[in-house]
Enzyme design. Structure first.
Site, PDB file in Angstrom:
ATOM      1  N   SER A  12      57.195  -3.289 -82.749  1.00 60.61           N
ATOM      2  CA  SER A  12      55.888  -4.244 -82.633  1.00 60.61           C
ATOM      3  C   SER A  12      56.055  -5.510 -82.079  1.00 60.61           C
ATOM      4  CB  SER A  12      55.213  -4.206 -83.734  1.00 60.61           C
ATOM      5  OG  SER A  12      54.043  -5.076 -84.006  1.00 60.61           O
ATOM      6  N   HIS A  37      55.178  -1.078 -79.159  1.00 64.63           N
ATOM      7  CA  HIS A  37      53.887  -0.930 -79.974  1.00 64.63           C
ATOM      8  C   HIS A  37      53.130  -2.269 -79.951  1.00 64.63           C
ATOM      9  CE1 HIS A  37      51.400   0.754 -83.341  1.00 64.63           C
ATOM     10  NE2 HIS A  37      51.443  -0.387 -83.661  1.00 64.63           N
ATOM     11  N   ASP A  39      49.997  -4.464 -81.368  1.00 58.58           N
ATOM     12  CA  ASP A  39      49.011  -4.389 -82.357  1.00 58.58           C
ATOM     13  C   ASP A  39      47.882  -5.293 -81.946  1.00 58.58           C
ATOM     14  OD1 ASP A  39      50.153  -3.009 -84.631  1.00 58.58           O
ATOM     15  OD2 ASP A  39      51.634  -4.312 -84.510  1.00 58.58           O
ATOM     16  N   MET A  41      44.341  -6.804 -82.957  1.00 57.11           N
ATOM     17  CA  MET A  41      43.561  -7.029 -84.028  1.00 57.11           C
ATOM     18  C   MET A  41      42.347  -8.000 -83.742  1.00 57.11           C
ATOM     19  SD  MET A  41      46.574  -8.188 -86.672  1.00 57.11           S
ATOM     20  CE  MET A  41      48.084  -7.081 -86.734  1.00 57.11           C
ATOM     21  N   HIS A  70      47.577   0.082 -80.799  1.00 63.31           N
ATOM     22  CA  HIS A  70      46.971   0.226 -82.068  1.00 63.31           C
ATOM     23  C   HIS A  70      45.950  -0.522 -82.102  1.00 63.31           C
ATOM     24  CE1 HIS A  70      47.895   0.135 -86.639  1.00 63.31           C
ATOM     25  NE2 HIS A  70      46.621   0.552 -86.272  1.00 63.31           N
ATOM     26  N   MET A  72      43.196  -2.304 -84.220  1.00 60.77           N
ATOM     27  CA  MET A  72      42.461  -2.601 -85.451  1.00 60.77           C
ATOM     28  C   MET A  72      41.282  -3.362 -85.376  1.00 60.77           C
ATOM     29  SD  MET A  72      46.379  -3.312 -87.505  1.00 60.77           S
ATOM     30  CE  MET A  72      47.409  -3.479 -86.073  1.00 60.77           C
ATOM     31  N   MET A 141      49.543   3.887 -92.314  1.00 60.72           N
ATOM     32  CA  MET A 141      49.728   2.381 -92.473  1.00 60.72           C
ATOM     33  C   MET A 141      50.463   2.275 -94.233  1.00 60.72           C
ATOM     34  SD  MET A 141      48.513   0.891 -89.993  1.00 60.72           S
ATOM     35  CE  MET A 141      48.998  -0.935 -90.605  1.00 60.72           C
ATOM     36  N   ASP A 177      53.477   2.774 -89.913  1.00 60.42           N
ATOM     37  CA  ASP A 177      53.629   1.237 -89.283  1.00 60.42           C
ATOM     38  C   ASP A 177      53.435   0.246 -90.497  1.00 60.42           C
ATOM     39  OD1 ASP A 177      52.889  -1.158 -88.168  1.00 60.42           O
ATOM     40  OD2 ASP A 177      51.195  -0.363 -87.157  1.00 60.42           O
TER      41      ASP A 177
END
Length: 230
Positions: A12, A37, A39, A41, A70, A72, A141, A177
């Site tokens: 990540s 990866h 992330d 957010m 990913h 979020m 998660m 994750d």
């Protein structure tokens, strides 16, 4: 992307040097990672704010492997096309982020990208069942989403076993994750996981000036995971 159940390590970049993403990505790929990866957010669905489509587009030319995005964020649907155009290979949305996850997965697949479904620690494996045939990846998660460096939640191992049973022979990856280290990796691969996201577990102690540490961290996680893989 062809499908196989070989163990994949997906560092990540949330734990990378933000001022040096291009070199960091090249370093982890040169040191043997399988996916990268990302992330995303929004400071709303999770209590942190990270990257958007523009950042994904900027780093895409540096990624030779798989760009695993990913999301979020909530809402998700208005941003799917932008992340697809930014170069994501896999786009994962949270079942908890909105009321119409079936529609969200349809929208992801309509862009030609692989569709992932993420489950928070408090969400049961059964949430996957109604959309099983629309999913290419399920992300479990093993920490609460929002920040790196959290401790692994061991209760999620049973969820991984349940998901592997539900998936049976379908070509669906089980991704983990949160809190992945050489100590926790074998617990989840023994339960049926095949993609391991690791942030601090890969980047800790290394740098683009000292990338061998990344390689040692990746190799240690992979060796432990493969020794226990189901």
């Amino acid at each position: 992307m062809s499908f196989d159940r070989k163990i994949k390590i997906a560092p990540s970049i949330l734990s990378a040097d933000f001022a040096n993403f291009g070199q960091e990505i090249r370093a982890i790929e040169d040191q043997g990672c399988d996916w990268v990866h990302v992330d995303v957010m929004d400071g709303h669905f999770v209590p942190n704010l990270t990257f958007g489509p523009a950042m994904c587009k900027a780093i895409r030319p540096h990624i030779r492997t798989v760009m695993d995005v990913h999301l979020m964020i909530a809402p998700v649907d208005p941003y799917i096309e932008a992340f697809a155009e930014a170069g994501a290979d896999i786009i994962t949305a949270h079942v908890e982020a909105g009321p119409h996850i079936h529609r969200t997965l349809q929208a992801i697949r309509a862009t030609g990208k692989k569709a992932g479904l993420a489950l928070n620690p408090g969400t049961p494996a059964e949430a996957l069942a109604p959309v099983l045939d629309l999913v290419d990846l399920v992300c479990v998660m093993t920490v609460n989403p929002g920040f790196g460096g959290q401790k692994f939640i061991h209760s999620q191992i049973d969820k991984v076993r349940s998901l592997r049973s539900m998936i049976a022979g379908r070509p669906i990856h089980i991704e983990i994750d949160g809190g992945i280290t050489p100590e926790t990796a074998p617990l989840v691969t023994a339960a049926g996981a095949d993609v391991l996201v690791a942030g601090s577990g890969v980047f800790s102690g290394g740098s683009v000036a000292n990338p061998d540490v990344y390689g040692k961290n990746i190799a240690a996680i992979r060796a432990a995971a493969e020794a226990a893989a189901r």
